[in-house]
Design a protein around this motif. Structure first.
Motif, PDB file in Angstrom:
ATOM      1  N   VAL A 205       8.946  -0.354  -3.446  1.00 56.11           N
ATOM      2  CA  VAL A 205       8.604   1.061  -3.612  1.00 56.11           C
ATOM      3  C   VAL A 205       7.432   1.184  -4.590  1.00 56.11           C
ATOM      4  O   VAL A 205       7.220   0.331  -5.451  1.00 56.11           O
ATOM      5  CB  VAL A 205       9.791   1.917  -4.126  1.00 56.11           C
ATOM      6  N   CYS A 206       6.676   2.247  -4.419  1.00 58.88           N
ATOM      7  CA  CYS A 206       5.492   2.505  -5.238  1.00 58.88           C
ATOM      8  C   CYS A 206       5.888   2.732  -6.694  1.00 58.88           C
ATOM      9  O   CYS A 206       6.758   3.562  -6.978  1.00 58.88           O
ATOM     10  CB  CYS A 206       4.781   3.728  -4.682  1.00 58.88           C
ATOM     11  N   PRO A 207       5.300   2.006  -7.650  1.00 60.40           N
ATOM     12  CA  PRO A 207       5.672   2.192  -9.050  1.00 60.40           C
ATOM     13  C   PRO A 207       5.230   3.561  -9.599  1.00 60.40           C
ATOM     14  O   PRO A 207       5.735   4.004 -10.625  1.00 60.40           O
ATOM     15  CB  PRO A 207       4.935   1.059  -9.770  1.00 60.40           C
ATOM     16  N   GLU A 208       4.314   4.227  -8.904  1.00 59.44           N
ATOM     17  CA  GLU A 208       3.818   5.515  -9.397  1.00 59.44           C
ATOM     18  C   GLU A 208       4.665   6.674  -8.863  1.00 59.44           C
ATOM     19  O   GLU A 208       5.044   7.552  -9.613  1.00 59.44           O
ATOM     20  CB  GLU A 208       2.371   5.700  -8.975  1.00 59.44           C
ATOM     21  N   CYS A 209       4.966   6.670  -7.566  1.00 56.90           N
ATOM     22  CA  CYS A 209       5.652   7.834  -6.988  1.00 56.90           C
ATOM     23  C   CYS A 209       7.022   7.507  -6.396  1.00 56.90           C
ATOM     24  O   CYS A 209       7.748   8.413  -5.985  1.00 56.90           O
ATOM     25  CB  CYS A 209       4.776   8.503  -5.928  1.00 56.90           C
ATOM     26  N   GLY A 210       7.372   6.216  -6.331  1.00 59.46           N
ATOM     27  CA  GLY A 210       8.705   5.865  -5.844  1.00 59.46           C
ATOM     28  C   GLY A 210       8.869   5.853  -4.334  1.00 59.46           C
ATOM     29  O   GLY A 210       9.951   5.571  -3.832  1.00 59.46           O
TER      30      GLY A 210
ATOM     31  N   TYR B 295       0.827  -1.190   0.000  1.00 61.32           N
ATOM     32  CA  TYR B 295       0.000   0.000   0.000  1.00 61.32           C
ATOM     33  C   TYR B 295       0.871   1.254   0.000  1.00 61.32           C
ATOM     34  O   TYR B 295       1.812   1.380   0.778  1.00 61.32           O
ATOM     35  CB  TYR B 295      -0.873  -0.017   1.261  1.00 61.32           C
ATOM     36  N   CYS B 296       0.533   2.185  -0.922  1.00 60.18           N
ATOM     37  CA  CYS B 296       1.216   3.487  -0.921  1.00 60.18           C
ATOM     38  C   CYS B 296       0.255   4.512  -0.338  1.00 60.18           C
ATOM     39  O   CYS B 296      -0.817   4.744  -0.881  1.00 60.18           O
ATOM     40  CB  CYS B 296       1.634   3.903  -2.328  1.00 60.18           C
ATOM     41  N   VAL B 297       0.640   5.110   0.771  1.00 58.46           N
ATOM     42  CA  VAL B 297      -0.227   6.088   1.442  1.00 58.46           C
ATOM     43  C   VAL B 297      -0.418   7.313   0.549  1.00 58.46           C
ATOM     44  O   VAL B 297      -1.466   7.939   0.542  1.00 58.46           O
ATOM     45  CB  VAL B 297       0.376   6.505   2.815  1.00 58.46           C
TER      46      VAL B 297
HETATM   47 ZN   LIG Z   1       2.880   6.160  -4.493  1.00 64.91          ZN
END
Ligand SMILES: [Zn+2]
Length: 535
Positions: free
Chosen positions: A144-149, A126-128
């Motif tokens: 790590v989040c693929p969208e924001c790292g 989960y990315c907060v």
């Molecule tokens: Zn993210």
């Protein structure tokens, strides 16, 4: 019956003080909405705030206020920014409003009733930041989040799920049948290859780990996932499933209404995959287009407070005027592509286009009409020479090009065409050399034709620019002596309607800017918040 047009900005996440980056998208939508209204489309323009979610709750806690107090405070900053930018939105939706709650709760119940949603358990990464779950593969070995790292955390919770599988085929069919559904088109391949082809998991649409959201009627402790909540704003604002749904009937349910969502690239997945699926489950039509705008970048990347490259809007508008800032955004950054802001280009763009090209054209023309015709625009009905014919044709072609390009959301190009007309009119002055005609009594007719053509070309350009130049186009009409009854698109686009008006010499429309001083002014603006943060 007039044509209908519905345009929306994304609803913004109220976690920061809004700056020029936020103003960009809303200003572009405003220019589109004003352009449509001007041309007689029945237009509805929506913007608003996405006020729920874990991040808001955390931000509020950090500030020692309730989430509602937190969003109320930020909402004022956004509405004030829209006022500063001359935004003409018809509604401002906030997802904490009772009208929105009503629609979202009813939609959720309908999902359960029709077996579009079911209760399960969710485990994932989960990315907060995006409030988004990712799979093991997507977060990779670094987690790590693929969208924001940002780093992601492992989470498990009982959740309701939306059955995406039911609608995948219909979604792909929609992409095929409406090639402009996702614009620019390149984004479509990205959605298909990165998200749909690898297999679309059912979407988790409730949360139990925090409570700042719309509660689920059917299950205590669950709040509705922010993305289902947020996307619904586009129809809750129109009154969908509420007592008065007349706007919904007019702007959404009518197949003749054109619906456009303008969004940033980071939310393309939600708007082009899940939103059409939700709509299918509700038996509602899709928008005609989801238009992905580019970013206004700074030399060192995205505008952000931590980089100290933020441009606050009010002092910029105070210094240069709302029209100039709107013009810069529309013309400098090609709508749909990324662009870069530099103080130098900002000042040079305003000088070249507004002070030198447009401002000078008006100034010279009004001066000559004063000098040669006692300030009255000649009513010329005689023969046209080649130069006159050419200018008239250019104006008429510009009107057509403007309409075609703006209907295709090529905003930058559509106003580029108008500025080409302004350049053509300046060139027409040079080639016609009215100062020479004035010295030769046998050329009196040609001089009258020249002044008449100039005034009429400026009238056309002033009208076409009015969605951008929300205050200065009126000043153009004032100087041309155009009375209120003629200040409309239908009249202005019949080339040649001016004649007999008394021009009124006014102030310089856009005074020429001192490049060095103004560049320094903008650099100081950018530096200001950083110093404050350090202090
Ligand atoms: Zn993210």
């Amino acid at each position: 019956m007039s044509k209908k047009f519905y345009i929306t900005t994304p609803i913004y996440y109220p976690s920061a003080s809004p700056h020029l980056g936020h103003a960009y998208c809303t200003t572009m939508c405003d220019i589109i909405a004003r352009g449509k209204r001007m041309r007689g489309f029945e237009t509805y323009f929506l913007t608003g705030l996405d006020e729920h979610g874990e991040k808001i709750q955390e931000n509020a806690e950090a500030k020692g206020v309730t989430p509602q107090e937190f969003v109320d405070e930020v909402a004022v900053k956004f509405t004030s920014l829209w006022k500063t930018m001359g935004i003409s939105n018809d509604d401002f939706i906030r997802t904490t409003q009772p009208r929105h709650y009503e629609t979202v709760k009813k939609i959720f119940s309908s999902f359960i009733k029709n077996d579009d949603a079911y209760l399960g358990a969710y485990k994932g990464w989960y990315c907060v930041h995006e409030e988004s779950y990712w799979t093991e593969t997507q977060v990779g070995p670094e987690h790590v989040c693929p969208e924001c790292g940002r780093p992601v955390v492992e989470k498990e919770e009982p959740s309701y799920f939306f059955r995406c599988g039911k609608y995948v085929d219909e979604l792909l069919k929609l992409y095929d049948e409406n090639p402009t559904f996702i614009t620019p088109e390149g984004r479509k391949a990205e959605m298909v290859n990165n998200f749909i082809k690898p297999g679309l998991n059912d979407l988790c649409i409730t949360r139990t780990t925090f409570d700042w959201g719309i509660p689920v009627k059917e299950a205590e402790g669950h709040v509705i996932y922010v993305w289902l909540d947020a996307l619904t704003n586009y129809i809750s604002a129109l009154g969908y499933l509420q007592e008065d749904d007349s706007k919904f009937q007019k702007f959404w349910n009518d197949p003749e209404s054109e619906i456009v969502h303008v969004i940033g690239a980071d939310i393309t997945r939600f708007h082009t995959i899940y939103w059409p699926m939700f709509l299918k489950a509700l038996n509602l039509r899709e928008p005609n287009r989801v238009f992905v705008h580019g970013l206004m970048m700074m030399k060192d990347g995205k505008m952000s407070k931590s980089k100290g490259n933020v441009i606050p809007v009010p002092p910029l508008v105070d210094r240069f005027g709302v029209d100039a800032v709107r013009y810069y955004l529309a013309r400098e950054i090609i709508f749909g592509q990324d662009g870069q802001f530099t103080p130098e280009q900002f000042v040079e763009r305003l000088n070249a286009d507004l002070a030198n090209n447009l401002g000078n054209l008006l100034n010279r023309s009004v001066s000559m009409i004063n000098k040669y015709f006692d300030g009255v625009i000649p009513e010329y009905k005689g023969e046209l020479n080649d130069l006159d014919k050419n200018l008239k044709e250019t104006a008429e072609k510009t009107i057509k090009a403007y309409e075609v390009l703006s209907d295709d959301l090529k905003v930058t190009e559509s106003y580029g065409a108008v500025m080409d007309l302004v350049s053509a009119a300046n060139k027409y002055i040079e080639e016609s050399a009215p100062w020479a005609l004035a010295k030769d009594p046998s050329k009196a007719e040609e001089l009258a034709s020249c002044m008449s053509h100039l005034a009429n070309a400026i009238f056309v350009a002033g009208m076409l620019l009015s969605p951008i130049l929300v205050t200065k186009s009126e000043k153009i009409f004032d100087q041309l002596g155009v009375d209120a009854s003629m200040r409309n698109y239908e009249t202005a686009t019949k080339f040649g309607v001016l004649g007999g008006q008394k021009v009124v010499k006014g102030d310089q429309l856009f005074p020429r800017l001192d490049v060095e001083a103004e560049v320094q002014f903008i650099k100081d603006l950018m530096a200001a918040p950083k110093e404050k943060a350090a202090a």
